[in-house]
Every structure is written in C-alpha cells, then in structure tokens.
Design a protein around this motif. Structure first.
Motif, PDB file in Angstrom:
ATOM      1  N   VAL A 173      84.638  22.009  28.121  1.00 24.20           N
ATOM      2  CA  VAL A 173      85.829  22.811  27.824  1.00 24.20           C
ATOM      3  C   VAL A 173      85.601  23.652  26.567  1.00 24.20           C
ATOM      4  O   VAL A 173      85.969  24.836  26.525  1.00 24.20           O
ATOM      5  CB  VAL A 173      87.063  21.902  27.659  1.00 24.20           C
ATOM      6  CG1 VAL A 173      88.262  22.700  27.151  1.00 24.20           C
ATOM      7  CG2 VAL A 173      87.408  21.227  28.982  1.00 24.20           C
ATOM      8  N   ALA A 174      84.982  23.051  25.549  1.00 28.37           N
ATOM      9  CA  ALA A 174      84.724  23.777  24.302  1.00 28.37           C
ATOM     10  C   ALA A 174      83.739  24.925  24.528  1.00 28.37           C
ATOM     11  O   ALA A 174      83.925  26.030  23.994  1.00 28.37           O
ATOM     12  CB  ALA A 174      84.180  22.818  23.243  1.00 28.37           C
ATOM     13  N   VAL A 175      82.703  24.668  25.306  1.00 29.72           N
ATOM     14  CA  VAL A 175      81.716  25.715  25.597  1.00 29.72           C
ATOM     15  C   VAL A 175      82.366  26.860  26.363  1.00 29.72           C
ATOM     16  O   VAL A 175      82.118  28.041  26.074  1.00 29.72           O
ATOM     17  CB  VAL A 175      80.531  25.128  26.391  1.00 29.72           C
ATOM     18  CG1 VAL A 175      79.637  26.247  26.925  1.00 29.72           C
ATOM     19  CG2 VAL A 175      79.717  24.185  25.517  1.00 29.72           C
ATOM     20  N   MET A 176      83.215  26.531  27.328  1.00 34.71           N
ATOM     21  CA  MET A 176      83.897  27.574  28.079  1.00 34.71           C
ATOM     22  C   MET A 176      84.824  28.380  27.179  1.00 34.71           C
ATOM     23  O   MET A 176      84.950  29.598  27.330  1.00 34.71           O
ATOM     24  CB  MET A 176      84.670  26.961  29.253  1.00 34.71           C
ATOM     25  CG  MET A 176      83.771  26.490  30.388  1.00 34.71           C
ATOM     26  SD  MET A 176      84.673  26.008  31.878  1.00 34.71           S
ATOM     27  CE  MET A 176      85.519  24.544  31.292  1.00 34.71           C
ATOM     28  N   HIS A 177      85.467  27.707  26.221  1.00 30.62           N
ATOM     29  CA  HIS A 177      86.339  28.413  25.279  1.00 30.62           C
ATOM     30  C   HIS A 177      85.549  29.469  24.505  1.00 30.62           C
ATOM     31  O   HIS A 177      85.986  30.624  24.380  1.00 30.62           O
ATOM     32  CB  HIS A 177      86.975  27.422  24.312  1.00 30.62           C
ATOM     33  CG  HIS A 177      87.666  28.065  23.153  1.00 30.62           C
ATOM     34  ND1 HIS A 177      88.919  28.632  23.251  1.00 30.62           N
ATOM     35  CD2 HIS A 177      87.266  28.262  21.865  1.00 30.62           C
ATOM     36  CE1 HIS A 177      89.268  29.134  22.084  1.00 30.62           C
ATOM     37  NE2 HIS A 177      88.288  28.926  21.232  1.00 30.62           N
ATOM     38  N   VAL A 178      84.392  29.082  23.992  1.00 34.37           N
ATOM     39  CA  VAL A 178      83.556  30.021  23.240  1.00 34.37           C
ATOM     40  C   VAL A 178      83.105  31.164  24.148  1.00 34.37           C
ATOM     41  O   VAL A 178      83.129  32.343  23.750  1.00 34.37           O
ATOM     42  CB  VAL A 178      82.334  29.299  22.640  1.00 34.37           C
ATOM     43  CG1 VAL A 178      81.380  30.303  21.997  1.00 34.37           C
ATOM     44  CG2 VAL A 178      82.781  28.262  21.616  1.00 34.37           C
ATOM     45  N   PHE A 179      82.716  30.827  25.373  1.00 34.86           N
ATOM     46  CA  PHE A 179      82.283  31.863  26.315  1.00 34.86           C
ATOM     47  C   PHE A 179      83.415  32.842  26.608  1.00 34.86           C
ATOM     48  O   PHE A 179      83.201  34.056  26.664  1.00 34.86           O
ATOM     49  CB  PHE A 179      81.796  31.223  27.610  1.00 34.86           C
ATOM     50  CG  PHE A 179      81.487  32.227  28.695  1.00 34.86           C
ATOM     51  CD1 PHE A 179      80.338  32.993  28.632  1.00 34.86           C
ATOM     52  CD2 PHE A 179      82.357  32.407  29.760  1.00 34.86           C
ATOM     53  CE1 PHE A 179      80.057  33.934  29.624  1.00 34.86           C
ATOM     54  CE2 PHE A 179      82.089  33.335  30.747  1.00 34.86           C
ATOM     55  CZ  PHE A 179      80.929  34.102  30.678  1.00 34.86           C
ATOM     56  N   PHE A 180      84.630  32.329  26.785  1.00 36.84           N
ATOM     57  CA  PHE A 180      85.766  33.200  27.077  1.00 36.84           C
ATOM     58  C   PHE A 180      86.058  34.138  25.906  1.00 36.84           C
ATOM     59  O   PHE A 180      86.397  35.309  26.103  1.00 36.84           O
ATOM     60  CB  PHE A 180      87.012  32.371  27.391  1.00 36.84           C
ATOM     61  CG  PHE A 180      86.871  31.487  28.601  1.00 36.84           C
ATOM     62  CD1 PHE A 180      85.975  31.801  29.609  1.00 36.84           C
ATOM     63  CD2 PHE A 180      87.630  30.328  28.727  1.00 36.84           C
ATOM     64  CE1 PHE A 180      85.834  30.988  30.723  1.00 36.84           C
ATOM     65  CE2 PHE A 180      87.498  29.509  29.835  1.00 36.84           C
ATOM     66  CZ  PHE A 180      86.597  29.838  30.837  1.00 36.84           C
ATOM     67  N   ILE A 181      85.933  33.627  24.685  1.00 39.72           N
ATOM     68  CA  ILE A 181      86.138  34.473  23.508  1.00 39.72           C
ATOM     69  C   ILE A 181      85.107  35.598  23.478  1.00 39.72           C
ATOM     70  O   ILE A 181      85.435  36.775  23.249  1.00 39.72           O
ATOM     71  CB  ILE A 181      86.043  33.645  22.210  1.00 39.72           C
ATOM     72  CG1 ILE A 181      87.229  32.681  22.096  1.00 39.72           C
ATOM     73  CG2 ILE A 181      85.992  34.565  20.991  1.00 39.72           C
ATOM     74  CD1 ILE A 181      88.555  33.349  21.841  1.00 39.72           C
TER      75      ILE A 181
END
Length: 200
Positions: free
Chosen positions: A170-178
């Motif tokens: 979830v954290a990795v996806m958050h960074v990717f989305f940003i």
C-alpha cells in the motif's frame, strides 16, 4: 465516456443476467467507474446549461483513479483470470476503454495550465482511501473478493503475504500514485507552455 462506464458497471453487477452482485463494488475498478459516471454525467449537465466545468482538482482525481484502474489491471492482474461473453465486454470497458478515454479526454479537451504541484496529494486520496479501507475491512473480518475470497486483489492478501508486506504494498503504491500525479502536472504545464507560445 459515462455511458461506456455505466454499461460496463451494469454488466459486471449482473443487471442483465437476473442476478445482481453487490460484491463487485468492493473492487476499485467499480468504484472508479461509478465516480466516472457521476462526474461526466454532471459535467454533461453543466455543459448543456452553459455552466463552467468542475475544478481541475476533481477532474485530476478522476483521471488519476482511472489511470490506476487501467495500470493495476494490465500490469498486475491481466492474465490471472479469464472472462467470456458479456463479462469480457464489461472487463474491456471498465479496465481499458473507459480509462483510456478518460485520459484522452483530459489530454485533448481539458484546459491546460490550471494544475499545481500540490494537486497530486489531493488526487491520491481516492486510491489511498480505497486500499487502506479495504485492508482494514478485511482485518475486521470482511470478505471482499469473489466466491468468498477475503481479498479483492492478490497484493492485499495478508494470508499469503503477511500484514507487513500488505502495508508495504500500500505504501509503495501511494508513492507511485504521487509520482504519477506529478507526471500529469508536468504534462499539463508543458502543454500549457506550448499552447501559449506564439506560432510563426
């Protein structure tokens, strides 16, 4: 775009098969496409009445959500299951056609130069909220997947991956989305600059 999304949603939810499936709305694909129907439906109503379009932060959030829908499916999920008949049509509409049309609509028709570098932090709220609430709901005992499967997506499967890995995903996806949001802002500003340049 709204009609394509609506058709895909109705097929996926079983509106034409005689068996309505509320469980499909546990998936981000359906959430983002429902928002697509709402946004473009209201935008069309505003346009027919001569009213201004919604704020770009809302359009950007929709474009972000639909891009996430398309990318997650084609990069992480495509090939993991097979659909046939009308379900294959729905699958193509929700995961490919509508996301692509949404991005093209933003690229071609949206007024450029109205975004700021702060916008990605607002745009990411939708996918972040979905993935975090899904993890929390499963942790509390909910079953969100098809056929009694607890998890809507393999990368959220804590039974197989462990909760630490799930939260890391979830954290990795958050960074990717940003980062994806910053890419959209950069494209927006670049297109605005080119449009403002005098033509020879």
């Amino acid at each position: 775009i709204a009609l394509a999304a609506l058709a895909g949603i109705l097929i996926q939810a079983g509106a034409f098969s005689g068996r309505w499936r509320w469980s499909v709305f546990n998936y981000f694909t359906l959430v983002s496409n429902v928002l697509c129907v709402v946004y473009y439906g209201i935008a069309a109503s505003c346009a027919t009445r001569g009213r201004a379009s919604w704020q770009p932060v809302l359009k950007g959030a929709l474009v972000m959500g639909m891009t996430v829908t398309g990318l997650v499916y084609h990069v992480m999920l495509s090939g993991s299951f097979t659909m046939q008949g009308t379900m294959a049509v729905s699958d193509a509409l929700l995961h490919t056609v509508v996301p692509l049309l949404t991005v093209l609509d933003w690229l071609i028709f949206e007024q450029k130069g109205r975004t700021t570098w702060k916008y990605p932090f607002a745009w990411v709220i939708l996918p972040d909220a979905y993935f975090v609430t899904s993890v929390v709901r499963v942790a509390l005992g909910a079953s969100l997947g098809y056929g009694g499967n607890r998890y809507p997506y393999p990368f959220l499967n804590a039974d197989a991956l462990g909760w630490g890995r799930v939260w890391l995903n979830v954290a990795v996806m958050h960074v990717f989305f940003i980062l994806l949001g910053y890419l959209f802002v950069a494209i927006d500003k670049l297109m605005a600059q080119r449009a403002a340049q005098p033509r020879a």
